[in-house]
Design a protein around this motif. Sequence first.
Motif, PDB file in Angstrom:
ATOM      1  N   THR A  41      -3.808 -11.662  38.400  1.00 23.60           N
ATOM      2  CA  THR A  41      -4.429 -10.514  39.068  1.00 23.60           C
ATOM      3  C   THR A  41      -3.785  -9.218  38.602  1.00 23.60           C
ATOM      4  OG1 THR A  41      -5.018 -11.839  41.000  1.00 23.60           O
ATOM      5  CG2 THR A  41      -4.883  -9.457  41.325  1.00 23.60           C
ATOM      6  N   THR A  42      -2.474  -9.210  38.505  1.00 23.59           N
ATOM      7  CA  THR A  42      -1.742  -8.026  38.044  1.00 23.59           C
ATOM      8  C   THR A  42      -2.093  -7.701  36.594  1.00 23.59           C
ATOM      9  OG1 THR A  42       0.067  -8.603  39.535  1.00 23.59           O
ATOM     10  CG2 THR A  42       0.562  -7.031  37.804  1.00 23.59           C
ATOM     11  N   LEU A  43      -2.136  -8.717  35.744  1.00 18.96           N
ATOM     12  CA  LEU A  43      -2.475  -8.502  34.336  1.00 18.96           C
ATOM     13  C   LEU A  43      -3.915  -8.025  34.173  1.00 18.96           C
ATOM     14  CD1 LEU A  43      -0.709 -11.645  32.799  1.00 18.96           C
ATOM     15  CD2 LEU A  43       0.057  -9.253  32.654  1.00 18.96           C
ATOM     16  N   LYS A  44      -4.797  -8.531  35.023  1.00 22.03           N
ATOM     17  CA  LYS A  44      -6.198  -8.101  34.976  1.00 22.03           C
ATOM     18  C   LYS A  44      -6.317  -6.637  35.393  1.00 22.03           C
ATOM     19  CE  LYS A  44     -10.779  -9.165  36.751  1.00 22.03           C
ATOM     20  NZ  LYS A  44     -11.566  -9.994  37.665  1.00 22.03           N
ATOM     21  N   LYS A  45      -5.620  -6.253  36.463  1.00 20.37           N
ATOM     22  CA  LYS A  45      -5.645  -4.851  36.911  1.00 20.37           C
ATOM     23  C   LYS A  45      -5.117  -3.913  35.830  1.00 20.37           C
ATOM     24  CE  LYS A  45      -5.209  -5.581  41.874  1.00 20.37           C
ATOM     25  NZ  LYS A  45      -4.318  -5.508  43.042  1.00 20.37           N
ATOM     26  N   ALA A  46      -4.173  -4.397  35.037  1.00 22.96           N
ATOM     27  CA  ALA A  46      -3.600  -3.584  33.956  1.00 22.96           C
ATOM     28  C   ALA A  46      -4.502  -3.564  32.716  1.00 22.96           C
ATOM     29  CB  ALA A  46      -2.215  -4.120  33.584  1.00 22.96           C
ATOM     30  N   GLY A  47      -5.588  -4.322  32.745  1.00 21.82           N
ATOM     31  CA  GLY A  47      -6.514  -4.339  31.621  1.00 21.82           C
ATOM     32  C   GLY A  47      -6.059  -5.200  30.459  1.00 21.82           C
ATOM     33  N   LEU A  48      -5.119  -6.115  30.704  1.00 18.66           N
ATOM     34  CA  LEU A  48      -4.592  -6.947  29.625  1.00 18.66           C
ATOM     35  C   LEU A  48      -5.343  -8.265  29.462  1.00 18.66           C
ATOM     36  CD1 LEU A  48      -0.770  -6.372  30.193  1.00 18.66           C
ATOM     37  CD2 LEU A  48      -2.332  -5.156  28.649  1.00 18.66           C
TER      38      LEU A  48
END
Length: 159
Positions: A47-54
């Motif tokens: 979820t964190t990586l998705k929010k960062a656009g990675l």
Amino acid sequence: MQLSRRFPVALQMLIIMDWAGDKAKITSEILALSVNTNPVLIRRIMTTLKKAGLITVAAGTGGAKLALPATAITLLDVYRAVELTANDTLFGLHPAPNTHCPIGSRINKVLAPHLENARHALESSLGGVSVAELTRQFPEFKPALARAVQERMAQPRDE
């Protein structure tokens, strides 16, 4: 000082996504087997990586993929996504030192520039390494080998 384990776990997840490419569906369960942790922790980091656009994550069990080429994702990008606090700091300063103490009254002012220099050095180093560079340090992805490893990892351990 020790950062949390989110950073190396996130890197391992991204390396697996890059390593497998479009040859395998990468789910939180598969990532959890590799990291040897609970899929819930993996999903939180996803979820964190998705929010960062990675990364992108398909609904259901569609799996996760890199949202950018691995050459464009640096360790600094991952570090910023999973480690920095809401106010973008690496080192915390004492919020309320004793202002009547000759040391306490100045400690934050004295430490701040040194801690900021350390942060810049860390970020400079992390910014010079991509996920692709790390992935190249592992054997080439082979679907049959990946399936065999996955099956072996999923077996109960003898204790």
